[in-house]
Design a protein around this motif. Structure first.
Motif, mmCIF file in Angstrom:
data_model
loop_
_atom_site.group_PDB
_atom_site.id
_atom_site.type_symbol
_atom_site.label_atom_id
_atom_site.label_comp_id
_atom_site.label_asym_id
_atom_site.label_seq_id
_atom_site.Cartn_x
_atom_site.Cartn_y
_atom_site.Cartn_z
ATOM 1 N N LEU A 227 -8.642 0.237 -6.747
ATOM 2 C CA LEU A 227 -8.307 0.383 -5.326
ATOM 3 C C LEU A 227 -7.492 -0.784 -4.786
ATOM 4 O O LEU A 227 -7.041 -0.743 -3.641
ATOM 5 C CB LEU A 227 -9.594 0.539 -4.507
ATOM 6 C CG LEU A 227 -10.471 1.749 -4.843
ATOM 7 C CD1 LEU A 227 -11.698 1.789 -3.932
ATOM 8 C CD2 LEU A 227 -9.688 3.041 -4.717
ATOM 9 N N PRO B 9 0.833 -1.210 0.000
ATOM 10 C CA PRO B 9 0.000 0.000 0.000
ATOM 11 C C PRO B 9 0.866 1.258 0.000
ATOM 12 O O PRO B 9 2.012 1.255 0.464
ATOM 13 C CB PRO B 9 -0.801 -0.141 1.302
ATOM 14 C CG PRO B 9 -0.875 -1.619 1.543
ATOM 15 C CD PRO B 9 0.449 -2.154 1.059
ATOM 16 N N GLN B 10 0.311 2.338 -0.500
ATOM 17 C CA GLN B 10 1.053 3.587 -0.654
ATOM 18 C C GLN B 10 1.694 4.029 0.663
ATOM 19 O O GLN B 10 1.079 3.972 1.729
ATOM 20 C CB GLN B 10 0.121 4.686 -1.150
ATOM 21 C CG GLN B 10 -0.374 4.476 -2.564
ATOM 22 C CD GLN B 10 0.742 4.481 -3.578
ATOM 23 O OE1 GLN B 10 1.605 5.364 -3.554
ATOM 24 N NE2 GLN B 10 0.756 3.502 -4.470
ATOM 25 N N GLY B 11 2.956 4.453 0.552
ATOM 26 C CA GLY B 11 3.664 4.983 1.697
ATOM 27 C C GLY B 11 4.431 3.961 2.510
ATOM 28 O O GLY B 11 5.149 4.336 3.439
ATOM 29 N N GLU C 6 -11.342 -1.514 2.432
ATOM 30 C CA GLU C 6 -10.680 -0.284 2.884
ATOM 31 C C GLU C 6 -9.802 -0.557 4.104
ATOM 32 O O GLU C 6 -8.755 0.061 4.286
ATOM 33 C CB GLU C 6 -11.732 0.778 3.209
ATOM 34 C CG GLU C 6 -11.145 2.141 3.554
ATOM 35 C CD GLU C 6 -12.209 3.202 3.767
ATOM 36 O OE1 GLU C 6 -11.866 4.279 4.264
ATOM 37 O OE2 GLU C 6 -13.380 2.935 3.434
ATOM 38 N N ALA D 248 -5.590 -2.267 4.069
ATOM 39 C CA ALA D 248 -4.277 -1.612 4.052
ATOM 40 C C ALA D 248 -3.638 -1.599 5.434
ATOM 41 O O ALA D 248 -2.450 -1.904 5.590
ATOM 42 C CB ALA D 248 -4.408 -0.196 3.499
ATOM 43 N N GLU D 249 -4.417 -1.250 6.453
ATOM 44 C CA GLU D 249 -3.855 -1.195 7.805
ATOM 45 C C GLU D 249 -3.489 -2.591 8.301
ATOM 46 O O GLU D 249 -2.493 -2.767 9.007
ATOM 47 C CB GLU D 249 -4.846 -0.552 8.782
ATOM 48 C CG GLU D 249 -4.242 -0.395 10.179
ATOM 49 C CD GLU D 249 -5.192 0.197 11.191
ATOM 50 O OE1 GLU D 249 -4.723 0.588 12.273
ATOM 51 O OE2 GLU D 249 -6.396 0.269 10.890
ATOM 52 N N LYS E 64 -0.233 -3.386 6.745
ATOM 53 C CA LYS E 64 0.802 -2.519 7.323
ATOM 54 C C LYS E 64 1.276 -3.017 8.677
ATOM 55 O O LYS E 64 2.477 -3.033 8.965
ATOM 56 C CB LYS E 64 0.248 -1.100 7.444
ATOM 57 C CG LYS E 64 1.173 -0.109 8.144
ATOM 58 C CD LYS E 64 0.507 1.252 8.277
ATOM 59 C CE LYS E 64 1.394 2.233 9.022
ATOM 60 N NZ LYS E 64 0.727 3.570 9.155
ATOM 61 N N THR F 125 -0.506 -6.575 -8.272
ATOM 62 C CA THR F 125 -0.246 -5.200 -7.836
ATOM 63 C C THR F 125 1.219 -4.775 -7.940
ATOM 64 O O THR F 125 1.541 -3.631 -7.624
ATOM 65 C CB THR F 125 -0.713 -5.018 -6.377
ATOM 66 O OG1 THR F 125 -0.111 -6.027 -5.559
ATOM 67 C CG2 THR F 125 -2.225 -5.133 -6.268
ATOM 68 N N PHE G 110 -4.584 -1.599 -5.350
ATOM 69 C CA PHE G 110 -3.183 -1.249 -5.060
ATOM 70 C C PHE G 110 -2.972 -0.944 -3.576
ATOM 71 O O PHE G 110 -1.906 -1.211 -3.027
ATOM 72 C CB PHE G 110 -2.749 -0.049 -5.908
ATOM 73 C CG PHE G 110 -2.629 -0.363 -7.372
ATOM 74 C CD1 PHE G 110 -1.575 -1.123 -7.848
ATOM 75 C CD2 PHE G 110 -3.574 0.089 -8.273
ATOM 76 C CE1 PHE G 110 -1.466 -1.426 -9.194
ATOM 77 C CE2 PHE G 110 -3.474 -0.201 -9.624
ATOM 78 C CZ PHE G 110 -2.415 -0.971 -10.089
ATOM 79 N N ASP G 111 -3.967 -0.369 -2.932
ATOM 80 C CA ASP G 111 -3.854 -0.073 -1.506
ATOM 81 C C ASP G 111 -4.428 -1.194 -0.637
ATOM 82 O O ASP G 111 -4.250 -1.186 0.574
ATOM 83 C CB ASP G 111 -4.564 1.238 -1.172
ATOM 84 C CG ASP G 111 -3.614 2.432 -1.255
ATOM 85 O OD1 ASP G 111 -2.389 2.212 -1.333
ATOM 86 O OD2 ASP G 111 -4.099 3.579 -1.267
ATOM 87 N N SER G 112 -5.126 -2.106 -1.253
ATOM 88 C CA SER G 112 -5.743 -3.213 -0.511
ATOM 89 C C SER G 112 -5.526 -4.500 -1.283
ATOM 90 O O SER G 112 -6.439 -5.025 -1.911
ATOM 91 C CB SER G 112 -7.244 -2.955 -0.327
ATOM 92 O OG SER G 112 -7.475 -1.712 0.291
#
Length: 617
Positions: free
Chosen positions: A293, A144-146, A325, A328-329, A332, A181, A295-297
């Motif tokens: 979406l 995910p981004q970042g 949604e 991502a977390e 992470k 991804t 890419f982030d999930s």
């Protein structure tokens, strides 16, 4: 390699496809010049027992008979997990390779979702010792981004060097991106450098999905970097959540330095034949769409459709956008394991829990064990706060020990434990039955006892939709405004609806468990004033002084923990049902005696089906 008959099935139909339906499509694929097929393993092993009421070993035998002795039939294995969601002991890992060789397979692609090379070592040696080709795999995804620290060329090349240093024997190398991804630049740089680190004669393959819309681009990047093989599928099991279509790829390569070596006219015939074979199966809208979406999930195609199907079955598909949604977390804070089975399911289950119960209120068992080290070493250290929560909720200490060695010491795992399960059920003790019992547990026993129920999703006659299930045309973009609310109760999820049309009177109330271990309250239906719509056979009339224990979710009854005449206390586990790929404990809502059991283990049930009756007076 043509993936339509394994990964295609998983990505589009949740792996629920009957052997008799797809076998007629194989001759035209062979006539088109295809000699390398993905033919089983992964989710296509357990799904045959769980949903198709078929024996996976019989399917492999039929596949071999259909394609002849010369085809390369390849299956997918998950390192020490082999073909299950849980890790196995050494004797079962060895038996896996021996049985797949016995039943006509040529190659096993062997991956580990954590890219823990220790998980690939013993399993890979067993594959080679059994006389099979070993395609060792490095699993990829985009973070995910970042986020950074893994899943870049440097990380993948370090994993490859660990494989080389461990001297694990392999015949080919694959870079596998289950969520589609990974960026083209990362694919190119990784494969370019990997190509220089292995002998030039070693096949190097690339696998991806179209879920994020970049599969053709990344596949071209892989070829330009030195990949010698790619994975393609056929419609209706191509594009979207599956691999790029073989005809589309043929056109993408036309005029380039690369050639599939196949007859395009015969490929068209083969694809039409496959579409005809699959015409009765339900086309899920999310299986064919591109999901920006993702890419982030990062949700793999094979997990995405399986999970949306389960959420449909549970009438909670409107919550899917929230679950994704929250992915991502979960990625992470979980240590950056690759989102591929079984880790993808751990991610989904934890994101689901965070959605339904609140952020980190309930640690999913698989996710918790992963961050605690019970599946091996994660690419980066998981968040210490999440590790502490998992330790507290699961009652397990963190570990750095090998999962395989721990399983060897576990009396509940291995050949001997499987033999006991078979003996207790009066079943023949054969290598195949031992493996089925070990990898499929209770649901394997249900199949072997002849109690499994077919549960594939086909269109209703004369229509393009399954009217019975009333599938929506797409995933809702936001929760629907309905008069209902979700209640989380000690591991189960209840959807409580006001004025449920199935009943004339429904009184819902709370009893708080006196035992402090039950942090939440239990909800059940007051049965002494409960009137029933007799058109719904899943509901039964109960007498005063009796409580009907109902299934909170549709699923499969795995087992009862209590029997008729047993005394139970409020909060005790009565039964276990499988739903949402998780075992859910059904607790007693009150003190009393089990008066009647109404559903046999192995049977499917609807939400609200009565499992048993408790006599309270």
């Amino acid at each position: 390699m043509l993936t339509a008959f394994r990964d295609g099935f998983q990505s589009v139909y949740g792996a629920r496809v009957l052997t008799k339906d797809f076998l007629p499509a194989l001759p035209d694929a062979i006539d088109a010049g295809i000699t390398h097929f993905e033919a089983g393993g992964g989710a296509r092993f357990q799904s045959l027992y769980f949903y198709c009421n078929e024996n996976a070993f019989d399917m492999m035998d039929s596949f071999r008979d259909a394609v002849g002795p010369g085809a390369n039939l390849q299956t997918l294995a998950r390192g020490v997990n082999v073909v299950g969601l849980d890790s196995q002991s050494s004797d079962i890992i060895k038996l896996h390779a021996q049985l797949f060789k016995k039943h006509g397979m040529t190659t096993i692609r062997n991956f580990d979702a954590l890219n823990d090379v220790d998980n690939l070592d013993y399993s890979g040696r067993c594959i080679v010792e059994a006389g099979l080709k070993h395609e060792i795999c490095i699993s990829m995804m985009g973070l995910p981004q970042g986020l950074s620290g893994a899943h870049d060329p440097r990380f993948y090349l370090r994993v490859l060097q660990d494989i080389i240093d461990a001297e694990i024997p392999f015949d080919s190398l694959c870079f596998k991106d289950a969520s589609g991804t990974t960026s083209p630049k990362t694919v190119y740089e990784t494969i370019k450098k990997a190509r220089s680190r292995i002998p030039g004669s070693t096949p190097l393959r690339f696998h991806t999905h179209e879920t994020a819309g970049i599969s053709i681009t990344t596949t071209m990047a892989a070829l330009e970097a030195g990949a010698t093989g790619i994975d393609c599928s056929m419609a209706p099991c191509s594009g979207g959540t599956a691999q790029p279509d073989i005809i589309v790829m043929w056109h993408a390569l036309e005029g380039s330095d690369y050639d599939l070596g196949l007859d395009i006219k015969k490929l068209v015939i083969a694809e039409k034949s496959f579409e005809e074979a699959m015409r009765e199966y339900i086309d899920l809208p999310e299986a064919s769409r591109v999901e920006p979406l993702i890419f982030d999930s990062p949700m793999p195609g094979g997990a995405l459709t399986a999970n949306t199907q389960m959420m449909r079955d549970n009438d909670i598909l409107n919550r899917y956008p929230e679950v994704i949604e929250n992915m991502a977390e979960v990625v992470k804070r979980g240590g950056f394991g690759t989102s591929v089975t079984p880790v993808s399911q751990f991610y989904f289950q934890q994101a689901f829990n965070n959605t339904m119960a609140g952020p980190w209120e309930k640690i999913a068992e698989g996710y918790g064990k992963m961050v605690l080290g019970y599946f091996g070493k994660t690419p980066v250290q998981p968040d210490p706060e999440i590790v502490a929560l998992a330790e507290k909720q699961l009652g397990l200490e963190p570990t750095t020990r090998s999962p395989r060695i721990m399983n060897d010491e576990n009396p509940a795992k291995g050949v001997s434990a499987a033999e006991v399960m078979l003996q207790e059920n009066g079943l023949p003790i054969t290598p195949e039955n031992i493996f089925i019992a070990s990898t499929c547990r209770e649901k394997g026993i249900i199949f072997l006892n002849g109690d499994a129920v077919e549960n594939v999703r086909k269109k209703t006659k004369g229509d393009t939709k399954d009217k019975k299930r009333n599938y929506p045309d797409s995933i809702p973009s936001k929760p629907e405004n309905i008069r209902a609310f979700d209640v989380y109760v000690d591991g189960e999820y209840f959807k409580v609806e006001v004025n449920d049309p199935r009943t004339h009177v429904q009184t819902v109330f709370k009893d708080t468990f006196p035992d402090s271990s039950h942090r939440n309250s239990a909800l059940h239906t007051r049965t002494d004033s409960f009137r029933v719509d007799t058109a719904d056979p899943s509901y039964v009339q109960t007498k005063k002084g009796e409580v009907a224990v109902r299934a909170p979710l549709p699923g499969i009854l795995i087992r009862y923990e209590k029997k008729v005449k047993d005394r139970v206390k409020a909060g005790e586990t009565i039964a276990v049902i499988e739903a949402m790929k998780m075992n859910n404990n059904i607790h007693s809502p009150c003190d009393g005696d089990i008066a009647k059991i109404l559903i046999k283990p192995g049977k499917s049930m609807d939400k609200g089906s009565v499992l048993c009756i408790i006599k309270t007076s």
